[in-house]
Design an enzyme around this catalytic site. Structure first.
Site, PDB file in Angstrom:
ATOM      1  N   ASP A 103      18.703 -77.048  38.122  1.00  0.00           N
ATOM      2  CA  ASP A 103      19.643 -78.104  37.724  1.00  0.00           C
ATOM      3  C   ASP A 103      21.070 -77.758  38.161  1.00  0.00           C
ATOM      4  O   ASP A 103      21.952 -78.616  38.142  1.00  0.00           O
ATOM      5  CB  ASP A 103      19.639 -78.267  36.195  1.00  0.00           C
ATOM      6  CG  ASP A 103      18.941 -79.546  35.752  1.00  0.00           C
ATOM      7  OD1 ASP A 103      18.745 -80.444  36.585  1.00  0.00           O
ATOM      8  OD2 ASP A 103      18.603 -79.633  34.549  1.00  0.00           O
TER       9      ASP A 103
ATOM     10  N   LYS B  17       9.938 -86.478  36.198  1.00  0.00           N
ATOM     11  CA  LYS B  17      10.030 -85.219  36.953  1.00  0.00           C
ATOM     12  C   LYS B  17       8.636 -84.668  37.247  1.00  0.00           C
ATOM     13  O   LYS B  17       8.368 -84.186  38.353  1.00  0.00           O
ATOM     14  CB  LYS B  17      10.866 -84.207  36.169  1.00  0.00           C
ATOM     15  CG  LYS B  17      12.344 -84.535  36.194  1.00  0.00           C
ATOM     16  CD  LYS B  17      13.163 -83.777  35.171  1.00  0.00           C
ATOM     17  CE  LYS B  17      14.600 -84.327  35.172  1.00  0.00           C
ATOM     18  NZ  LYS B  17      15.433 -83.846  34.097  1.00  0.00           N
TER      19      LYS B  17
ATOM     20  N   GLN C  81      15.599 -79.900  29.428  1.00  0.00           N
ATOM     21  CA  GLN C  81      16.054 -81.299  29.381  1.00  0.00           C
ATOM     22  C   GLN C  81      17.140 -81.449  28.311  1.00  0.00           C
ATOM     23  O   GLN C  81      16.951 -81.041  27.164  1.00  0.00           O
ATOM     24  CB  GLN C  81      14.860 -82.219  29.074  1.00  0.00           C
ATOM     25  CG  GLN C  81      15.183 -83.690  29.123  1.00  0.00           C
ATOM     26  CD  GLN C  81      15.579 -84.172  30.532  1.00  0.00           C
ATOM     27  OE1 GLN C  81      14.968 -83.800  31.518  1.00  0.00           O
ATOM     28  NE2 GLN C  81      16.608 -84.985  30.602  1.00  0.00           N
TER      29      GLN C  81
END
Ligand code: NDP
Length: 283
Positions: A119, A52, A96
């Site tokens: 997200d 990322k 994460q």
């Protein structure tokens, strides 16, 4: 033989679009910025986070990786998220997953400000998605939709089967397909006659997490097959949920693993981050 839906080429196109949008924002004095929090030493998570950060650099998006020790308490993590929520220079906040077992994942996700939830995992964004309102779509299903779109095959009226009902892949995938007028069957570990259901699908999305789970007899001739799974095969190599070689003989379109959905997931995150920056800066 199926056409390959090439995630590498497609993701490069979407990242180029994100990079152009990020450059346009920078010209207006807004530097898109993503903060990623990782807790602990999970090797796969570390690889994803590094990917990322690389994507951000490629797209001209600033990124901060906050690596916290495995022993980090929930209160500490929540206060870090609150600080990022309050920081006007940060446009996207991502935690994460998975988190260590002593931390309540859903409480942590809920703590992310919906406007920074790139997200698309917070209840606010999920709710908006269900209602068909503007929101941040979860990156993996959003990437799958773009891969389907790239085939030029219509979704409307088609029978779609999604195998796997997780909150981050299967369920939102079923919703997004429904919103595009496919008729969706969402399958899971208690589904009866899974083989027959899959074999009747015009569009088959596999998000199970088991190497070789979808065999050729589960693929309808001419189907579009999207393989979300990321597994290690018996040979130690990365592979999806679909028996790629055999399924390619029957499908019209198929995604490879590696080189498929994973790359598009990352590209969608870049798009969400730039969009978050644009929305927060009122441009
Ligand atoms: P989960 O483990 O959360 O969900 C797996 C789903 O598969 C569950 O709904 C489960 O059913 C279902 N399932 C398990 N066994 C069977 C079976 N025998 N028959 C039918 N259904 C079954 O996984 P995720 O959704 O998080 O991930 C799925 C896969 O996708 C993994 O390989 C993961 O690594 C990969 N992934 C890839 C991403 C990418 O960017 N390419 C992003 C995210 C995930 P039940 O609900 O009944 O338990």
């Amino acid at each position: 033989m199926a056409h390959l839906i090439d995630g590498k080429t497609l993701a490069a196109e979407y990242k180029a679009k994100a990079a152009a949008a990020a450059a346009a924002l920078r010209e207006k004095g807004v530097a898109p910025r993503l903060a990623v929090i990782i807790v602990g030493e999970n090797p796969a998570s570390k690889t994803y986070v590094a990917g990322k950060a690389r994507d951000c650099a490629e797209c001209g998006i600033l990124s901060d990786v906050l690596a916290l020790p495995e022993t980090t308490g929930e209160a500490e993590l929540l206060s870090r998220i609150a600080a990022l929520n309050a920081d006007a220079a940060v446009h996207g906040v991502l935690v994460q997953l998975p988190l260590p077992a002593h931390i309540d994942e859903s409480r942590v996700i809920r703590a992310i400000a919906p406007e920074k939830d790139v997200d698309g995992f917070t209840p606010v964004n999920v709710g908006r998605m269900v209602l068909g309102e503007p929101c941040f779509l979860p990156c993996t299903p959003a990437g799958c939709i773009e891969m389907l779109r790239s085939t030029g095959q219509p979704l409307e009226g088609k029978d779609a089967v999604v195998v796997g009902r997780s909150n981050i892949v299967g369920k939102p995938m079923a919703l997004l397909l429904t919103a595009r007028n496919a008729t969706v069957t969402l399958c899971h570990s208690r589904t009866e006659n899974l083989r027959e259901k899959c074999a009747a699908a015009d569009i088959l999305v596999a998000a199970v997490g088991k190497a070789g789970f979808i065999t050729a007899d589960m693929v309808k001739p001419g189907a579009v097959v999207i393989d979300v799974g990321i597994n290690r095969g018996a040979d130690g190599k990365l592979c999806g949920d679909v028996d790629f070689a055999a399924a390619s003989e029957k499908a019209a379109y198929i995604t490879p693993v590696p080189g498929g959905v994973g790359l598009m997931t990352r590209a969608m995150l870049m798009q969400n981050t730039v969009r978050a920056a644009r929305l927060q800066s009122g441009l």
